[in-house]
Write a protein that holds these residues in place. Structure first.
Motif, mmCIF file in Angstrom:
data_model
loop_
_atom_site.group_PDB
_atom_site.id
_atom_site.type_symbol
_atom_site.label_atom_id
_atom_site.label_comp_id
_atom_site.label_asym_id
_atom_site.label_seq_id
_atom_site.Cartn_x
_atom_site.Cartn_y
_atom_site.Cartn_z
ATOM 1 N N ALA A 80 0.865 -0.948 0.076
ATOM 2 C CA ALA A 80 -0.016 0.004 -0.052
ATOM 3 C C ALA A 80 0.889 1.068 0.105
ATOM 4 C CB ALA A 80 -0.936 0.051 1.261
ATOM 5 N N LEU A 81 2.217 1.105 0.174
ATOM 6 C CA LEU A 81 3.033 2.222 0.180
ATOM 7 C C LEU A 81 3.886 2.333 -0.623
ATOM 8 C CD1 LEU A 81 4.143 2.154 4.307
ATOM 9 C CD2 LEU A 81 2.078 3.185 3.094
ATOM 10 N N ASP A 82 3.741 1.369 -1.693
ATOM 11 C CA ASP A 82 4.605 1.166 -2.942
ATOM 12 C C ASP A 82 4.190 2.386 -3.867
ATOM 13 O OD1 ASP A 82 6.403 -0.308 -4.749
ATOM 14 O OD2 ASP A 82 4.510 -0.165 -5.805
ATOM 15 N N ASP A 83 5.155 3.070 -4.643
ATOM 16 C CA ASP A 83 4.734 3.866 -5.298
ATOM 17 C C ASP A 83 3.682 3.589 -6.419
ATOM 18 O OD1 ASP A 83 4.922 6.606 -6.873
ATOM 19 O OD2 ASP A 83 6.886 6.137 -7.727
ATOM 20 N N ALA A 84 4.157 2.563 -7.223
ATOM 21 C CA ALA A 84 3.371 2.059 -8.232
ATOM 22 C C ALA A 84 1.917 1.859 -7.992
ATOM 23 C CB ALA A 84 3.921 0.880 -9.005
ATOM 24 N N ARG A 85 1.664 1.193 -6.722
ATOM 25 C CA ARG A 85 0.580 0.751 -6.218
ATOM 26 C C ARG A 85 -0.316 2.047 -5.907
ATOM 27 N NH1 ARG A 85 -0.056 -4.541 -4.074
ATOM 28 N NH2 ARG A 85 -2.103 -4.068 -3.323
ATOM 29 N N VAL A 86 0.374 2.996 -5.234
ATOM 30 C CA VAL A 86 -0.334 4.480 -4.962
ATOM 31 C C VAL A 86 -0.799 5.043 -6.219
ATOM 32 C CG1 VAL A 86 -0.245 6.506 -3.981
ATOM 33 C CG2 VAL A 86 0.964 4.636 -2.838
ATOM 34 N N ALA A 87 -0.032 5.010 -7.360
ATOM 35 C CA ALA A 87 -0.439 5.474 -8.474
ATOM 36 C C ALA A 87 -1.586 4.959 -9.126
ATOM 37 C CB ALA A 87 0.856 5.602 -9.391
ATOM 38 N N ALA A 88 -1.568 3.579 -8.972
ATOM 39 C CA ALA A 88 -2.641 2.839 -9.522
ATOM 40 C C ALA A 88 -3.931 3.044 -8.737
ATOM 41 C CB ALA A 88 -2.401 1.130 -9.632
ATOM 42 N N ALA A 89 -3.666 3.406 -7.352
ATOM 43 C CA ALA A 89 -5.003 3.731 -6.597
ATOM 44 C C ALA A 89 -5.548 5.196 -6.784
ATOM 45 C CB ALA A 89 -4.708 3.500 -5.218
ATOM 46 N N LEU A 90 -5.137 5.943 -7.664
ATOM 47 C CA LEU A 90 -5.513 7.358 -7.660
ATOM 48 C C LEU A 90 -6.579 7.206 -8.993
ATOM 49 C CD1 LEU A 90 -2.233 9.129 -6.925
ATOM 50 C CD2 LEU A 90 -4.127 8.885 -5.564
ATOM 51 N N ASP A 91 -7.708 6.392 -8.796
ATOM 52 C CA ASP A 91 -8.827 6.517 -9.871
ATOM 53 C C ASP A 91 -9.651 7.753 -9.675
ATOM 54 O OD1 ASP A 91 -11.906 5.315 -10.008
ATOM 55 O OD2 ASP A 91 -10.431 4.722 -11.424
#
Length: 253
Positions: free
Chosen positions: A195-206
Motif C-alpha cells: 500500500a506504500l509502494d509508489d506504483a500501487r499508490v499511483a494505480a489507486a488514484l482512480d
C-alpha cells in the motif's frame, strides 16, 4: 535561500531523510536555489526541477508540468518538500499531475476546482498512506481514538504511516497537536506494505473513486512514538483535535 532548521530525526521524515539532507546541503553550499539542489540529486524517474521563473505568466502550474515534464520550484520550504515527494513517489506524483492537467484542459481554471481537483489537491498537499492491521483501520474509520491509540496501542508496532502531502510535511517542521493528515483509504480493503509502494499508490488514484474523497482524518501527533506527550492517555482527551464522527456529540473534521 537559507532553509529553516529541520529535525531529520523526526519519525515522519524517515522516508525523505537521505534525499532531504542531501538537498539541504546542496542548498546551503550551492547557489541557494531549491531547484538546483533538487536537480543535483534527482534520479532518472523524477522530472527536472527548474526555477519558478520558467513558468510563463498566465500558465497553469499543473498544465506546465504535464506539458514540459519540469517542475517550477520556488525557493521556499513548501516547494522543497514538494520536490522530495517527487523524488520518493515519482509515479504517484505524475499520476496526480496527469489528472490535474486533464481537468484543467477540460474545464480551465475557475473560481472553484470541482470535486476531483479538490480531492487531488487535498491528497497532494495533505495526504498520507497507512499500512496497518485491520483493527487499527476499523478504529480509524470510526474515529474511535481511544481504541486506535490506547486500547490497541501495541498494534502500532505492526503499522507504518507515511506522509505524502508536502504541505503536511512543511507544517510539521514546527509540530503542533492539531496537525491532521488525510489518510487514503485502501482499495477494496487491501492493506500491507504494498500500500506504500509508489506504483500501487499511483494505480489507486482512480478519478471516479477520488471524486468521493476516500480519506479519513488522522491527527498525526497521536501516532505512538511520534510525540512524547502522547504516552499519557489523557493526551487524547481533546475533542477539538480527536473529534468523533458527526452525530456523536461534536462535528467531525
Amino acid at each position: 535561500m537559507t532553509l529553516p532548521a529541520i529535525d531529520w530525526a523526526q519519525p515522519w521524515l524517515a522516508p525523505y531523510r537521505a534525499d532531504g539532507e542531501a538537498a539541504a546541503r546542496a542548498v546551503a553550499h550551492g547557489d541557494g536555489s531549491v531547484a538546483t539542489a533538487l536537480q543535483r540529486i534527482r534520479q532518472a524517474s523524477a522530472p527536472d526541477f527548474v526555477r519558478q521563473e520558467a513558468l510563463p505568466a498566465g500558465q497553469a502550474y499543473e498544465a506546465h508540468i504535464f506539458q514540459t515534464r519540469t517542475v517550477p520550484t520556488r525557493d521556499n520550504l513548501h516547494d522543497f518538500f514538494n520536490g522530495l515527494v517527487w523524488l520518493a513517489f515519482p509515479q504517484a506524483k505524475r499520476r496526480l499531475n496527469e489528472l490535474q492537467a486533464a481537468e484543467i484542459a477540460r474545464d480551465g481554471i475557475g473560481a472553484t476546482r470541482g470535486a476531483l481537483r479538490d480531492a487531488l489537491t487535498l491528497f497532494d498537499e495533505n495526504g498520507a498512506l497507512l499500512d496497518a492491521p485491520p483493527a487499527l483501520w476499523r478504529a480509524l474509520a470510526a474515529r474511535d481514538w481511544h481504541t486506535l491509540f490506547v486500547g490497541q496501542r501495541g498494534l502500532w508496532r505492526e503499522a507504518r504511516l507515511l506522509l505524502f502531502g508536502h504541505a503536511l510535511l512543511e507544517k510539521l517542521v514546527t509540530p503542533r497537536k492539531p496537525i491532521t493528515a488525510h489518510v487514503l483509504l485502501p482499495v477494496h480493503g487491501e492493506t500491507g506494505p504494498a500500500a506504500l509502494d509508489d506504483a500501487r499508490v499511483a494505480a489507486a488514484l482512480d478519478p471516479l473513486r477520488l471524486e468521493h474523497k476516500p480519506f479519513v482524518p488522522l491527527p498525526v501527533l497521536g501516532v505512538p512514538g511520534w510525540c512524547r506527550d502522547n504516552e499519557a492517555a489523557r493526551f487524547y482527551d481533546d475533542p477539538q483535535v480527536f473529534r468523533p464522527l458527526a452525530g456523536r456529540g461534536i462535528p467531525g473534521p
